[in-house]
Design a protein around this motif. Sequence first.
Motif, PDB file in Angstrom:
ATOM      1  N   GLU A  94      30.586  -8.386  28.515  1.00 24.54           N
ATOM      2  CA  GLU A  94      31.234  -7.086  28.501  1.00 24.54           C
ATOM      3  C   GLU A  94      30.789  -6.757  30.008  1.00 24.54           C
ATOM      4  OE1 GLU A  94      34.020  -6.039  26.947  1.00 24.54           O
ATOM      5  OE2 GLU A  94      34.303  -7.604  25.313  1.00 24.54           O
ATOM      6  N   ARG A 105      32.203  -8.599  33.063  1.00 29.85           N
ATOM      7  CA  ARG A 105      34.130  -8.264  32.909  1.00 29.85           C
ATOM      8  C   ARG A 105      33.690  -6.600  33.128  1.00 29.85           C
ATOM      9  NH1 ARG A 105      37.008  -8.308  28.157  1.00 29.85           N
ATOM     10  NH2 ARG A 105      38.843  -8.713  28.982  1.00 29.85           N
ATOM     11  N   VAL A 121      40.654  -5.012  28.749  1.00 30.43           N
ATOM     12  CA  VAL A 121      41.706  -5.117  27.437  1.00 30.43           C
ATOM     13  C   VAL A 121      43.177  -5.544  28.230  1.00 30.43           C
ATOM     14  CG1 VAL A 121      42.648  -5.239  25.560  1.00 30.43           C
ATOM     15  CG2 VAL A 121      40.542  -4.343  25.890  1.00 30.43           C
ATOM     16  N   HIS A 156      39.872 -11.334  27.004  1.00 30.65           N
ATOM     17  CA  HIS A 156      38.409 -11.689  26.667  1.00 30.65           C
ATOM     18  C   HIS A 156      38.239 -13.195  26.249  1.00 30.65           C
ATOM     19  CE1 HIS A 156      34.983 -11.470  25.003  1.00 30.65           C
ATOM     20  NE2 HIS A 156      34.672 -10.261  24.301  1.00 30.65           N
TER      21      HIS A 156
END
Lengths: 338, 338
Positions: A296, A299, A306, A311
């Motif tokens: 996370e 990213r 999202v 993912h």
Amino acid sequence: MRYAILGSGAVGGLYGSMLARAGHEVHFLLHSDLEHVAKHGIRVDSVLGDFVVPSPNIYRDASDMPPCDVAIVALKSTNNQLLARMLPHVVSDRGAVLSLQNGLDVESASADAVPGRGVLGGCCFLCSNKVGPGHIRHLDYGRIVFGVYQRSGESSGGQSGEDSAVTRSAYELGQRILADMTGSGIDAQWTDDLAAARWRKLMWNIPFNGLSVALDAATDEIMASAAAKSLAGTLIDEVHRGAACCGVSIDAAAIEATMQHTETMVPYDSSMRLDFLHGRAMEVDAIFGSPLRAVERARAARGETVENSSHPMPSVAMLHQQLQFLDSRSGKASNPTH
Amino acid sequence: MRYAILGSGAVGGLYGSMLARAGHEVHFLLHSDLEHVAKHGIRVDSVLGDFVVPSPNIYRDASDMPPCDVAIVALKSTNNQLLARMLPHVVSDRGAVLSLQNGLDVESASADAVPGRGVLGGCCFLCSNKVGPGHIRHLDYGRIVFGVYQRSGESSGGQSGEDSAVTRSAYELGQRILADMTGSGIDAQWTDDLAAARWRKLMWNIPFNGLSVALDAATDEIMASAAAKSLAGTLIDEVHRGAACCGVSIDAAAIEATMQHTETMVPYDSSMRLDFLHGRAMEVDAIFGSPLRAVERARAARGETVENSSHPMPSVAMLHQQLQFLDSRSGKASNPTH
């Protein structure tokens, strides 16, 4: 070199005993097994040969232990809150910590506990269980891959002068540990890329620790089912992608090798499954939560959301939630007294 | 109207008994419960009021049953291979089948068994269990939503004249069933979009049947855990996306409504969990395999691949594999003798 072993179970008990057998000075922290080990020593039944350490140096409290050059942390990571109290007693001024725990970034608790001291981390690729008080059964494999720990985002170039000195000192101690271990019959290997070794180990731990609990199955049952084996394959792929997302490149051949190793492995109950079956806390956060958070962060740092990217580890995330549920429900003892 | 009930369990036993109580002619196919029901009748303990059907028409073999206007199929879909032998005996020339099974496209086995006869499908939104021989406990809810079944890809515009006549006949019989059910105190509703009703039901079955087995937990335990509830939410979202992928549009409000209904539901063991706990075959293929295949067909028809689009139901696919593993391992009786 004086060694402290914190957590004398399947991993710490095995490697500590091998070092002691070879004549190194080793100090073991024990809890419930102390009386038994005081009488009978530590017994190791190993594929490499059985032996007993008849009169090990044993302690109930870390504050009674002598300062050591190396403190090997082999507690379960669910007990890492204990390290802040233990490590300052057992790590000498120029000593270092070697964490052999499962998961990602598990070394951070050690680094917090003894600032200014070197921290190493190692991944153990072995099948070993504690089967009774002071009694270790080592079933298969046995490699340790270890190296210098640096906090996420740190690289040696960005370190202060003091941090660089600590890193150098950790590196030098690491080479001495490597020599001691190799000389003690331990299959130890040095790595300059601990993060890659950690992710490489997660390629086994995430599918097989996770599914062994979620499916209530040993590794051989998982490999014998087309559905479960396919699911394990999906999870391994995802961990490989998760590592890449965090900037850790692992040879794609490791995907197939992980399946192959598990095919030829003895039927094995993972540590997480044993914890689950015995109602003990599972290392869910170290093995699942921590790598998911690392992904996370990576990213987010790249501005991925999202909406604009998928993912890399959706099945891992799902298994994490299942394990959180199962962990919260079991009658676990999350706060042992040592 | 003469009714046959194939599968006199939690669903068939309940609705058949309600029709019989209201004075309709109902014929029940029974297997292991036959002697008990011959002596004691069928007992229904229901939130809507308890009652007994003292002397129902009961049969051990479908070939002894009279031809009926409506054959209600309430067997478990894992037994659908039996329909080819049963249905020709019990469906009259102008009769129809009403399948009340869980899953997607479960009506196809009935349509294959009696070509040229109308087929209806219905989704049951209720909490009901068979708790003993001829003994049904109806705990909560009770709605049936039913309509005419058309094979995937068929629409009334593309049907042959004969097929259109069958569809019209099914529609007309459906309206009479609706009147009979409503008059019998059954909360029955007609739908012109059976596919949407099926997917709407899957929005509950997939998360809660699946997780109740994978996590070994009743609905209230799932809803009480943040991790498990979040996972249920992910699965519901995915089923909603899967429906859309198959061209079935469901109001997004259904996502939240599904969670709400489950929050306020009595603590409930889903049929799949009961099957699992008793070592019986689970409806894994009807509830998971069939919708996953429908999504794959829809994606393939649009030229979507793993490379150019993400799967709308990755967590559903993972849960499917877990359930396949658990189903294959249980000591299930997949071929009952009736």
